[in-house]
Design a protein around this motif. Structure first.
Motif, mmCIF file in Angstrom:
data_model
loop_
_atom_site.group_PDB
_atom_site.id
_atom_site.type_symbol
_atom_site.label_atom_id
_atom_site.label_comp_id
_atom_site.label_asym_id
_atom_site.label_seq_id
_atom_site.Cartn_x
_atom_site.Cartn_y
_atom_site.Cartn_z
ATOM 1 N N GLY A 128 0.805 -1.224 0.000
ATOM 2 C CA GLY A 128 0.000 0.000 0.000
ATOM 3 C C GLY A 128 0.833 1.267 0.000
ATOM 4 N N PRO A 155 2.303 4.697 -1.569
ATOM 5 C CA PRO A 155 1.798 5.657 -2.563
ATOM 6 C C PRO A 155 2.495 5.506 -3.920
ATOM 7 C CG PRO A 155 2.155 6.754 -0.473
ATOM 8 C CD PRO A 155 2.688 5.357 -0.319
ATOM 9 N N PHE A 199 -2.141 1.316 -2.977
ATOM 10 C CA PHE A 199 -2.254 2.422 -2.018
ATOM 11 C C PHE A 199 -3.693 2.904 -1.901
ATOM 12 C CE2 PHE A 199 -2.535 7.079 -1.650
ATOM 13 C CZ PHE A 199 -2.123 7.228 -0.339
ATOM 14 N N TRP A 200 -4.368 3.053 -3.051
ATOM 15 C CA TRP A 200 -5.699 3.675 -3.037
ATOM 16 C C TRP A 200 -6.704 2.815 -2.282
ATOM 17 C CZ3 TRP A 200 -5.266 8.497 -3.905
ATOM 18 C CH2 TRP A 200 -4.227 8.948 -4.742
ATOM 19 N N LYS A 255 -6.004 0.708 0.259
ATOM 20 C CA LYS A 255 -5.734 0.785 1.706
ATOM 21 C C LYS A 255 -6.121 2.153 2.258
ATOM 22 C CE LYS A 255 -2.562 -2.833 2.795
ATOM 23 N NZ LYS A 255 -1.255 -3.258 3.218
ATOM 24 N N PHE A 256 -5.886 3.200 1.475
ATOM 25 C CA PHE A 256 -6.232 4.562 1.886
ATOM 26 C C PHE A 256 -7.748 4.653 2.116
ATOM 27 C CE2 PHE A 256 -7.127 9.049 0.577
ATOM 28 C CZ PHE A 256 -6.498 9.659 1.647
ATOM 29 N N GLU A 257 -8.501 4.151 1.159
ATOM 30 C CA GLU A 257 -9.966 4.158 1.247
ATOM 31 C C GLU A 257 -10.431 3.321 2.443
ATOM 32 O OE1 GLU A 257 -11.464 5.925 -1.362
ATOM 33 O OE2 GLU A 257 -13.338 5.804 -0.245
ATOM 34 N N LEU A 298 -8.734 2.529 5.264
ATOM 35 C CA LEU A 298 -8.410 3.142 6.558
ATOM 36 C C LEU A 298 -9.403 4.261 6.888
ATOM 37 C CD1 LEU A 298 -4.508 3.177 6.361
ATOM 38 C CD2 LEU A 298 -5.930 1.733 7.794
ATOM 39 N N GLN A 299 -9.781 5.016 5.850
ATOM 40 C CA GLN A 299 -10.763 6.097 6.069
ATOM 41 C C GLN A 299 -12.102 5.544 6.554
ATOM 42 O OE1 GLN A 299 -10.652 8.029 2.189
ATOM 43 N NE2 GLN A 299 -10.035 9.907 3.194
ATOM 44 N N SER A 324 0.426 -4.106 7.497
ATOM 45 C CA SER A 324 1.229 -3.410 6.485
ATOM 46 C C SER A 324 2.702 -3.397 6.886
ATOM 47 C CB SER A 324 0.743 -1.975 6.317
ATOM 48 O OG SER A 324 -0.581 -1.991 5.860
#
Lengths: 510, 126
Positions: free
Chosen positions: A386, A388, A393-394, A396-398, A400-401, A421
């Motif tokens: 994940g 960047p 990445f996108w 995992k980012f989504e 976590l949010q 991670s």
């Protein structure tokens, strides 16, 4: 013509599977050529149907002309078509990787059955039909478990058959109970019921029976005891199919069941909170146990198998959150895993062949001889972690949010994802580093190229996708949002699958 | 005790025997047989769910009109499909048992020790 295209999109691998034994009598490479043509045509058919579907919504194919809920209907929505195209794409890349390998006709036959079952799983609207397709897929997996190492594979295959037998019977019993209470097995018909609410205990048993089978499909703890032997005992190509094709099919089916049937359905009203807690628990356990097992493993393919357990755990956690953001995170994660893990497994298979050992400690310095493949391994690893600028990445980012907004379970899962991670970083980069360390001349002469180009082509295609989608996510974000909307919009699904819903008699079959 | 209760008790007993066998046997053929017993139990459960006391066979003839109470035919169709699938999985399971016996020279699940595991790690697989 549209109906014919949709039917062909589904049954092409089935036609190919049963032509293979006949074709093998004519020419020994018949199977490989036919497979390449089948998957190429499948991708073409899928794209021609996906473009109008993304613009106007889904379509339904009633097999034999019987409309739902009386017959078996296939829903050709954005999710099903996109998953189908990805399944065909991975199958095509696997076939390119396999061109120079000697595979029996029966291996190809089983592989095509697996592809067929996976596509049918994502398209079907009937729970019993889903059960049948999962069983066909299981038979194919068990049959191919020994494709590279009979000793290890027979053990893994046996474990798989036992676990599959247990969970499939749980699912069948749940299906029977659901039918006895509602009189239907069509997902849209079940979801459209507004007059019935199942008894909470009964609903919990039925929901768990179905979910356990899906956890097994997605290699989740504690239904994944077969992982190490199957990943080590079968060919790297087949493990790529298991992680890529099986993963995307499992995700699409789990998403459909969770969002259409369990989350908003009246039948399971009040039960989803408990089922969601179970999904979260299984997801968190799978992430933690998968990552710890991968960290301790020395066999490269086994390591990647355990990594898949953790990755599928992330998808489960996303779906457990519910809502369109949870669906979007799950879809991102599923697609990024489907692109990255087959690339890693192709490289693992190639390095195993070249180094003469499955242990990554015996592959020291191999990256100096094959820098492109070792570099691709690191790129795919970064996506799995994940980092960047890589596709993973996108997702995992989504995730976590959305986890931060999902209560106590979400907070625990948030911690598990971060923990996972870090562990992924340790074991994947440790392996990547060992590929480039200085090694003896003996080792360097031991690493002799064997069909590098045929492995490099699919790997580079996948890595190009990882980097491109990581840097330019806006190129696909609209399509992904459309797919997520297709998953969570129950009313739209019911409208397409069951246009006559209002005319059907309400409630209890028996 | 009516027929439905007998069906349900028998189905439950068969499922319990199947799960017990899977959990306690170490011979792989016996484990496979236990899975089959479990499958039979679930099939019987499905049949029981479609059963109606005094119901006729679900076929409309000159003697039986559609107004007569019939047993539900759908669970029977599900069970037929389930039996065919069980046949397929058992056939594949038996082939795997044969492979297992050929490679391990035993039908015991505990044959595979740590020593062999270490040996396997060194084998080239692809």
């Amino acid at each position: 013509m549209k109906g014919l295209n949709a039917t062909l999109f589904l049954i092409l691998p089935l036609i190919t599977a049963f032509l293979l034994p006949l074709g093998a009598l004519v020419h020994k490479r018949f199977g490989k050529m036919l497979n390449l043509a089948t998957y190429g045509i499948g991708i073409g058919l899928g794209i021609t149907m996906l473009i109008p579907t993304l613009l106007t919504g889904g379509a339904v194919l009633n097999m034999g002309g019987w409309p739902a809920p009386y017959g078996i209907s296939l829903y050709l929505g954005p999710l099903a078509l996109c998953s189908g195209i990805v399944i065909y794409l991975i199958a095509l890349l696997i076939e390119i990787n396999d061109i120079n390998k000697s595979r029996t006709t029966y291996y190809h036959l089983l592989f095509n059955l697996f592809v067929f079952a996976s596509i049918a799983m994502v398209m079907t609207t009937d729970i019993f039909n889903l059960f049948v397709m999962m069983e066909i897929g299981s038979i194919a997996v068990a049959g191919m478990a020994s494709s590279a190492n009979m000793r290890m594979g027979s053990r893994g295959g046996f474990k798989y058959i036992v676990m599959s037998g247990l969970v499939s019977m749980l699912m069948l019993a749940a299906i029977g109970l659901l039918y006895s209470a509602t009189g239907t097995l069509n997902i849209a018909h079940l979801a459209s019921r507004t007059a019935d609410v199942l008894n909470p205990s009964f609903a919990l048993i039925v929901g768990l029976g179905i979910l356990f089978a899906l956890f097994f499909e997605m290699e989740q703890f504690p239904f994944n005891s077969w992982i190490p032997e199957i990943y080590e005992g079968s060919s790297s190509s087949f493990t790529a199919a298991l992680a890529g094709i099986g993963g995307i099919a499992g995700t699409a089916v789990l998403g459909r069941i969770v969002f259409t049937l369990l989350q908003d359905g009246y039948l399971f009203y009040g039960t989803f909170a408990k089922l969601s807690a179970v999904i979260f628990t299984v997801a968190i356990a799978s992430i933690v146990i998968g990552e710890i097992a991968a960290l301790n493993e020395k066999n490269l393919k086994r390591t990647l198998g355990y990594s898949s357990v953790a990755q599928f755990g992330l998808i489960l956690a996303a779906f457990a959150c519910g809502g369109s953001n949870g669906a979007l995170a799950g879809i991102y994660l599923a697609l990024s895993h489907t692109v990255a893990k087959p690339a890693l497994l192709f490289i693992a298979g190639y390095f195993t062949r070249v180094s003469g050992s499955g242990d990554w400690r015996d592959m020291k310095g191999i990256g100096r001889k094959f820098p492109l493949l070792a570099g691709a391994f690191i790129a795919a690893s970064l996506s799995i972690m994940g980092v960047p600028l890589f596709f993973g990445f996108w997702g995992k980012f989504e995730l976590l949010q959305v986890l931060l907004k999902s209560g106590v379970f979400g907070a625990v899962a948030f911690g598990a994802v971060l923990f996972g991670s870090i562990f992924e970083g340790i074991y994947l980069l440790r392996i990547g580093h060992s590929f480039f360390v200085q090694t003896s001349k003996e080792n360097m002469t031991r690493y002799q190229p064997k069909g590098t180009l045929l492995t490099a082509v699919p790997v580079l295609i996948l890595v190009a996708l990882i980097v491109f989608l990581g840097v330019y996510p806006q190129s696909i974000v609209r399509s992904f949002e459309r797919i997520a909307a297709d998953l969570v919009d129950k009313a739209q699904y019911v409208k397409f699958v069951l246009p006559t819903a209002a005319l059907l008699p309400p409630g209890g079959g028996l | 005790m009516n027929v439905l209760t007998v069906f349900l008790i028998t189905a439950g007993a068969l499922m319990a025997i199947g799960v017990f066998g899977i959990l306690t046997r170490s011979n792989i053929i016996k484990i496979l047989l236990s899975i089959n017993i479990l499958q039979t139990g679930v099939n019987l459960l499905l049949i029981a769910l479609g059963y109606r006391d005094g119901g006729a066979a679900p076929i409309i003839t000159s003697q039986v009109s559609s107004a007569v109470a019939m047993v539900d035919p759908l669970p029977q169709a599900l069970v037929l499909t389930s039996i065919v699938i069980a046949f397929g999985t058992t056939a594949v399971g038996l082939v795997i048992c044969l492979n297992y016996y050929m490679t391990h020279k035993s039908l015991d699940v505990h044959t595979f020790g740590n020593e062999e595991r270490e040996h396997q790690q060194k084998e080239v697989v692809d």
